[in-house]
Design a protein around this motif. Structure first.
Motif, PDB file in Angstrom:
ATOM      1  N   PHE A 126     143.792  72.635 -46.150  1.00 50.32           N
ATOM      2  CA  PHE A 126     142.639  72.593 -47.057  1.00 50.32           C
ATOM      3  C   PHE A 126     142.080  73.989 -47.359  1.00 50.32           C
ATOM      4  N   ARG A 129     144.068  75.273 -50.145  1.00 47.97           N
ATOM      5  CA  ARG A 129     143.890  74.454 -51.343  1.00 47.97           C
ATOM      6  C   ARG A 129     142.548  74.716 -52.019  1.00 47.97           C
ATOM      7  N   ALA A 147     150.009  66.861 -53.138  1.00 50.67           N
ATOM      8  CA  ALA A 147     149.758  66.771 -51.697  1.00 50.67           C
ATOM      9  C   ALA A 147     150.309  65.457 -51.161  1.00 50.67           C
ATOM     10  N   ALA A 149     150.360  62.687 -47.551  1.00 56.91           N
ATOM     11  CA  ALA A 149     149.809  62.290 -46.253  1.00 56.91           C
ATOM     12  C   ALA A 149     150.463  60.966 -45.892  1.00 56.91           C
ATOM     13  N   GLU A 152     152.087  58.490 -48.435  1.00 58.13           N
ATOM     14  CA  GLU A 152     151.449  58.519 -49.752  1.00 58.13           C
ATOM     15  C   GLU A 152     151.359  59.938 -50.302  1.00 58.13           C
ATOM     16  N   GLN A 154     149.556  62.511 -53.654  1.00 55.61           N
ATOM     17  CA  GLN A 154     148.564  62.694 -54.716  1.00 55.61           C
ATOM     18  C   GLN A 154     149.056  63.774 -55.663  1.00 55.61           C
ATOM     19  N   TYR A 170     139.371  70.438 -58.378  1.00 59.75           N
ATOM     20  CA  TYR A 170     139.461  69.617 -57.163  1.00 59.75           C
ATOM     21  C   TYR A 170     138.085  69.300 -56.582  1.00 59.75           C
ATOM     22  N   PHE A 174     136.339  66.252 -54.408  1.00 64.06           N
ATOM     23  CA  PHE A 174     135.919  66.474 -53.028  1.00 64.06           C
ATOM     24  C   PHE A 174     135.151  67.795 -52.965  1.00 64.06           C
ATOM     25  N   GLU A 182     139.580  67.065 -39.277  1.00 65.73           N
ATOM     26  CA  GLU A 182     139.055  65.829 -39.852  1.00 65.73           C
ATOM     27  C   GLU A 182     140.157  65.020 -40.552  1.00 65.73           C
TER      28      GLU A 182
ATOM     29  N   PHE B   8     143.170  54.154 -49.903  1.00 68.98           N
ATOM     30  CA  PHE B   8     144.373  54.971 -49.743  1.00 68.98           C
ATOM     31  C   PHE B   8     144.357  55.732 -48.418  1.00 68.98           C
ATOM     32  N   GLY B   9     145.530  56.229 -48.036  1.00 67.84           N
ATOM     33  CA  GLY B   9     145.653  57.107 -46.872  1.00 67.84           C
ATOM     34  C   GLY B   9     145.070  56.470 -45.622  1.00 67.84           C
ATOM     35  N   LYS B  10     144.418  57.303 -44.811  1.00 68.03           N
ATOM     36  CA  LYS B  10     143.842  56.865 -43.538  1.00 68.03           C
ATOM     37  C   LYS B  10     142.850  55.721 -43.726  1.00 68.03           C
ATOM     38  N   SER B  12     142.961  53.257 -45.699  1.00 69.33           N
ATOM     39  CA  SER B  12     143.601  51.945 -45.836  1.00 69.33           C
ATOM     40  C   SER B  12     143.975  51.351 -44.477  1.00 69.33           C
ATOM     41  N   MET B  45     133.723  60.388 -42.932  1.00 68.60           N
ATOM     42  CA  MET B  45     134.880  60.934 -43.662  1.00 68.60           C
ATOM     43  C   MET B  45     134.495  61.410 -45.050  1.00 68.60           C
ATOM     44  N   LYS B  46     135.336  62.326 -45.579  1.00 65.49           N
ATOM     45  CA  LYS B  46     135.195  62.693 -46.988  1.00 65.49           C
ATOM     46  C   LYS B  46     135.980  61.664 -47.802  1.00 65.49           C
ATOM     47  N   LYS B  48     136.118  59.629 -52.026  1.00 68.61           N
ATOM     48  CA  LYS B  48     135.562  59.487 -53.376  1.00 68.61           C
ATOM     49  C   LYS B  48     135.740  58.047 -53.808  1.00 68.61           C
ATOM     50  N   MET B  71     139.138  56.783 -52.070  1.00 67.67           N
ATOM     51  CA  MET B  71     140.210  57.788 -51.965  1.00 67.67           C
ATOM     52  C   MET B  71     139.832  58.933 -51.026  1.00 67.67           C
ATOM     53  N   PRO B  72     140.658  59.208 -50.026  1.00 69.38           N
ATOM     54  CA  PRO B  72     140.422  60.375 -49.174  1.00 69.38           C
ATOM     55  C   PRO B  72     141.204  61.587 -49.703  1.00 69.38           C
ATOM     56  N   PRO B  73     140.835  62.801 -49.281  1.00 73.31           N
ATOM     57  CA  PRO B  73     141.633  63.970 -49.682  1.00 73.31           C
ATOM     58  C   PRO B  73     142.908  64.074 -48.840  1.00 73.31           C
ATOM     59  N   PHE B  74     144.005  64.495 -49.465  1.00 78.42           N
ATOM     60  CA  PHE B  74     145.270  64.758 -48.760  1.00 78.42           C
ATOM     61  C   PHE B  74     145.501  66.264 -48.778  1.00 78.42           C
ATOM     62  N   SER B  75     146.080  66.810 -47.714  1.00 80.08           N
ATOM     63  CA  SER B  75     146.365  68.249 -47.749  1.00 80.08           C
ATOM     64  C   SER B  75     147.812  68.578 -47.438  1.00 80.08           C
TER      65      SER B  75
END
Lengths: 371, 77
Positions: A126, A129, A147, A149, A152, A154, A170, A174, A182, B8-10, B12, B45-46, B48, B71-75
């Motif tokens: 992050f 990013r 990205a 995870a 899945e 994005q 972005y 977020f 986290e 989505f992601g974690k 879900s 959590m973060k 949207k 929707m969570p952020p993916f990195s």
């Protein structure tokens, strides 16, 4: 241009020489030469992009090879940028490959990014990013965000105006970066090699579409892809208003110090006794960030109620108190609120979160009610 | 009011795709606090929210059969 090399895309209806020339005249920077970066680089180079920059400071390790398909077993311990560049030059000598063997930071990011037309972010953390996002937003440089995870992925395009003339970045999704730990990454969480292959290939496709003007690129849209059921879900992104973005390079260089370094929280998690002490001796402002319908209700003369759902609006006002204690039911949302205040006030105010929240110190809060 | 939830992601992992029937939630602010109360992991959590595939930037009223995405952020890369 070697027409035979590109013959299969030159004969494509709606593509042709005009589109091919756009590819040849474009300069693309791919940041991260890992799981996403490898397929992105391969397809952009073979498609005939004129100039491609590669940014990475890492070396190849055995555990990279299941997904980073530019590299072979005898490349282990070699710099990714060097090995990738060598391989890509063999794949298509017509593409000019520029090696940026470095880790992007505040001191080099502007110089590295500025001369490219489109930036493709295939990094794995992050901090990078958010930094790439902010600099691309300042420069209004088109950014392809990819990205992964778990199972899945994005994919999105930022800083390109849509039909309504609106561009997003972005932070519209977020506003602030998750804290370290986290959200887990591939190293902690695992990834199936083919997933970044799919998302990276899609990112290369979006780049080609953006350069040539074909189709409908994912401008201000976030595509979600799930490998397990092959489901996709696309969200429309609109501009948000609850974040801070530097307006210029000078602003960025001045203000972004905290953000580029690994985050160390400046707020403190405290117990009940410390909170009481702060209330009495430092006349701390105590804010209850629970929603209005949550119980137990607290004395509003002692605890200012600012529900989390209204917190972003609240933060825009200036708080006079020097010390601020945040609390909620379990001490989780109050940490998120403390982060938001920290973003605004940094070290200029003392910010605390009541650890364990009201439920941990329930007896105290229930007694307070009866007074 | 009936809402369809997709995540989505974690997220879900603890909020499965489902239909929920709620009576006292009329806007997205209330929905957020409903979700964070029902799924306390979400509160830290973060994420949207999107309603009918449009990302929510400020409080917005909900209607029957709206589709809610979380929707969570993916990195990862």
């Amino acid at each position: 241009m070697d027409n035979e090399r590109y013959s299969r895309q030159l004969i494509l209806k709606g593509f042709g020489v005009e589109a091919q020339n756009k590819l040849i005249n474009s300069r693309i920077l791919v940041i991260g030469a890992g799981g996403l970066g490898c397929p992105i680089l391969q397809y952009l180079v073979t498609a005939g992009i004129g100039t491609i920059g590669i940014v990475d400071d890492d070396t190849i390790s055995l555990s990279n090879l299941h997904r980073q398909i530019l590299y072979a077993t005898n490349d282990i311990d070699q710099p990714k940028v060097k090995v990738a560049a060598k391989r890509l030059r063999l794949m298509n000598p017509e593409t000019h490959i520029v090696e940026h063997e470095l880790r992007l930071d505040k001191s080099n990011i502007f110089n590295t990014i500025e001369s490219y037309d489109i930036i493709v972010d295939g990094t794995d953390n992050f901090d990078s990013r958010y930094m790439i996002n902010d600099v691309c937003a300042i420069l209004q440089k088109p950014l392809i965000f990819a990205a992964v995870a778990g199972f899945e992925g994005q994919l999105a395009i930022f800083n390109v105006k849509n039909e309504q003339g609106i561009a997003t970045n972005y932070r519209d999704l977020f506003p602030i970066s998750p804290l370290p730990g986290e959200v887990s990454n591939c190293a902690e969480n695992g990834v199936l090699g083919v997933l970044p292959g799919i998302i990276g290939s899609m990112a290369a496709a979006e780049t080609i579409k953006l350069v040539t003007g074909i189709g409908q690129p994912l401008i201000s849209k976030m595509l979600h892809y799930n490998l397990l059921n092959q489901a996709t879900y696309t969200l429309n992104i609109s501009p948000g208003n609850d974040y801070f973005l530097p307006e210029s390079k000078a602003d960025f260089l001045l203000s972004n110090e905290e953000q580029l370094c690994p985050k160390t929280p400046v707020f403190e998690e405290i117990d009940l006794a410390t909170m009481q002490l702060l209330q009495e001796e430092a006349s701390a402002l105590v804010i209850d960030v629970r929603e209005k319908h949550e119980f137990p209700l607290l004395n509003k003369e002692i605890f200012l109620q600012v529900p989390m759902s209204e917190f972003n609006t609240f933060v825009q006002n200036n708080i006079a108190a020097e010390s601020i204690v945040l609390l909620c039911q379990h001490g989780i949302r109050s940490v998120a609120a403390a982060e938001l205040l920290q973003e605004k006030y940094g070290h200029t105010k003392k910010i605390y979160s009541l650890k364990g929240g009201i439920s941990k110190w329930r007896n105290h809060f229930l007694t307070k009610q009866n007074e | 009011m009936k809402l369809e939830i997709i995540s989505f992601g974690k997220i879900s992992e603890f909020i499965r795709q489902q239909q929920i029937e709620i009576s006292d939630v009329i806007n997205t602010d209330q929905l957020k606090s409903y979700l964070e109360t029902s799924f306390p992991q979400l509160a830290g959590m973060k994420y949207k929210l999107a309603i009918n595939q449009n990302v929510i930037q400020s409080n917005q009223s909900l209607k029957n059969e709206d589709k809610v995405a979380i929707m969570p952020p993916f990195s990862g890369g």
